[in-house]
Design a protein around this motif. Structure first.
Motif, PDB file in Angstrom:
ATOM      1  N   GLN B  84       1.012  -1.211   0.291  1.00  0.00           N
ATOM      2  CA  GLN B  84       0.158  -0.221  -0.127  1.00  0.00           C
ATOM      3  C   GLN B  84       0.501   0.764  -0.328  1.00  0.00           C
ATOM      4  O   GLN B  84       0.488   2.142  -0.551  1.00  0.00           O
ATOM      5  CB  GLN B  84      -0.627  -0.161   1.269  1.00  0.00           C
ATOM      6  CG  GLN B  84      -2.028  -1.152   0.872  1.00  0.00           C
ATOM      7  CD  GLN B  84      -3.255  -1.200   2.395  1.00  0.00           C
ATOM      8  OE1 GLN B  84      -2.326  -1.122   3.525  1.00  0.00           O
ATOM      9  NE2 GLN B  84      -3.793  -1.108   2.325  1.00  0.00           N
ATOM     10  N   ALA B  85       1.916   1.122   0.711  1.00  0.00           N
ATOM     11  CA  ALA B  85       2.708   2.708   1.268  1.00  0.00           C
ATOM     12  C   ALA B  85       3.463   2.684  -0.559  1.00  0.00           C
ATOM     13  O   ALA B  85       3.652   3.447  -0.903  1.00  0.00           O
ATOM     14  CB  ALA B  85       3.842   2.398   1.772  1.00  0.00           C
ATOM     15  N   SER B  86       3.652   0.932  -1.289  1.00  0.00           N
ATOM     16  CA  SER B  86       4.194   1.342  -2.739  1.00  0.00           C
ATOM     17  C   SER B  86       3.305   2.040  -3.688  1.00  0.00           C
ATOM     18  O   SER B  86       3.984   2.469  -4.241  1.00  0.00           O
ATOM     19  CB  SER B  86       5.256   0.062  -2.908  1.00  0.00           C
ATOM     20  OG  SER B  86       4.066  -0.302  -3.652  1.00  0.00           O
ATOM     21  N   GLY B  87       2.448   1.605  -3.728  1.00  0.00           N
ATOM     22  CA  GLY B  87       1.005   2.481  -4.281  1.00  0.00           C
ATOM     23  C   GLY B  87       1.134   3.994  -4.092  1.00  0.00           C
ATOM     24  O   GLY B  87       1.495   4.709  -5.112  1.00  0.00           O
ATOM     25  N   ILE B  88       1.445   4.475  -2.261  1.00  0.00           N
ATOM     26  CA  ILE B  88       1.353   5.646  -2.358  1.00  0.00           C
ATOM     27  C   ILE B  88       2.099   6.433  -3.226  1.00  0.00           C
ATOM     28  O   ILE B  88       2.540   7.656  -3.598  1.00  0.00           O
ATOM     29  CB  ILE B  88       0.973   6.121  -1.288  1.00  0.00           C
ATOM     30  CG1 ILE B  88      -0.144   5.558  -0.185  1.00  0.00           C
ATOM     31  CG2 ILE B  88       0.988   7.798  -0.332  1.00  0.00           C
ATOM     32  CD1 ILE B  88      -1.987   5.579  -0.677  1.00  0.00           C
TER      33      ILE B  88
END
Lengths: 175, 175
Positions: B84-88
């Motif tokens: 999720q952090a990488s998507g952000i």
């Protein structure tokens, strides 16, 4: 209460908007599936998803957002994209200042069918019945998003209100 | 070329900014670690990460963004947050209109140490040497982000330029 539910996916992301109160049938407002092209660059796909979800939140003005929680039992490549898409969905709600609640697939299935082990067809059938639709929503990703939104309405947004109160208390104390 | 590298994480997200040209030592511009509180609501954590990364991109005006690609070999709970952090992170670059490139951990290790199997200590040691720093960057999350940025500078942003050209060609043909 108006809720926007998101069944996150990078290739197909289901979005369902319903209105209702706990314990009574909900009313369908709208449903969508946001598609992104697997041949496109990841950054373009996430950008398209972000803009689409942000636009739908702005258009439908829900009071809260419900997003399906992602597990990694599935295909490894797919689940990473799904997790990234779920992050974008949670962010879209948070950026609009809305409470965002995540639910496991079992919680959603149990809420609409009475069984956490229900299959996709059962979920679609119950969503169709609960929203008194003439036909099942298509594609199925939209039905799952509607099930999420119904689940959140019926739970009365309880957990998110509690969580928000706890957050406020914690931040009030810390700052 | 100025590159902003991101080592994505939900609790600790490393960010490193370097400037340079392929084949020559890079210059350190800045590095950071963005922290979010595991006790906070997921939506608040992603929102904080999004704002922090968006601010850092605006402040340092990189020409491109490099993000570590996430695999699911690790702890199941952790990897979902990391994804999720990488998507952000990818979204923060895309929203600023920048080309975003992802690299596997092995690609980054090979670029800075010569071996795709290098350990964290080796990567930190090489980043310290390559950027001619008096001391290793701390914490290690920052070193990994700097390694990503160096990796992208040395590869000359080639893949992202090719990908961007292909995207333009494809979209030009489709619309």
């Amino acid at each position: 209460m108006r809720v926007l539910g998101v069944d996150p996916g990078l290739t197909r992301c289901g979005v369902g908007v319903v209105e209702g109160v706990p314990g009574r049938p909900c009313t369908l407002i709208a449903y969508y599936v946001v598609y992104t092209d697997p041949a496109d660059d990841l950054s373009l796909r996430l950008l398209h998803l972000d803009r689409s979800l942000t636009d739908l939140v702005a258009e439908h003005q829900p009071e809260s957002v419900a997003v399906e929680r992602v597990f990694s039992q599935h295909n490894v490549r797919t689940v990473m994209g799904t997790a990234q898409a779920s992050g974008i969905a949670v962010l879209a709600g948070a950026r609009a200042g809305l409470p965002v609640q995540t639910y496991t697939p079992s919680e959603v299935k149990a809420a609409v069918t009475g069984s956490g082990q229900a299959d996709k067809a059962q979920v679609t059938a119950m969503v169709t019945r609960l929203l008194r639709l003439a036909e099942p929503p298509k594609p199925a990703d939209a039905a799952d998003a509607l099930a999420l939104a119904i689940c959140h309405v019926w739970r009365g947004g309880t957990r998110s209100k509690l969580a928000a109160a706890a957050d406020r208390a914690r931040r009030g104390g810390a700052r």
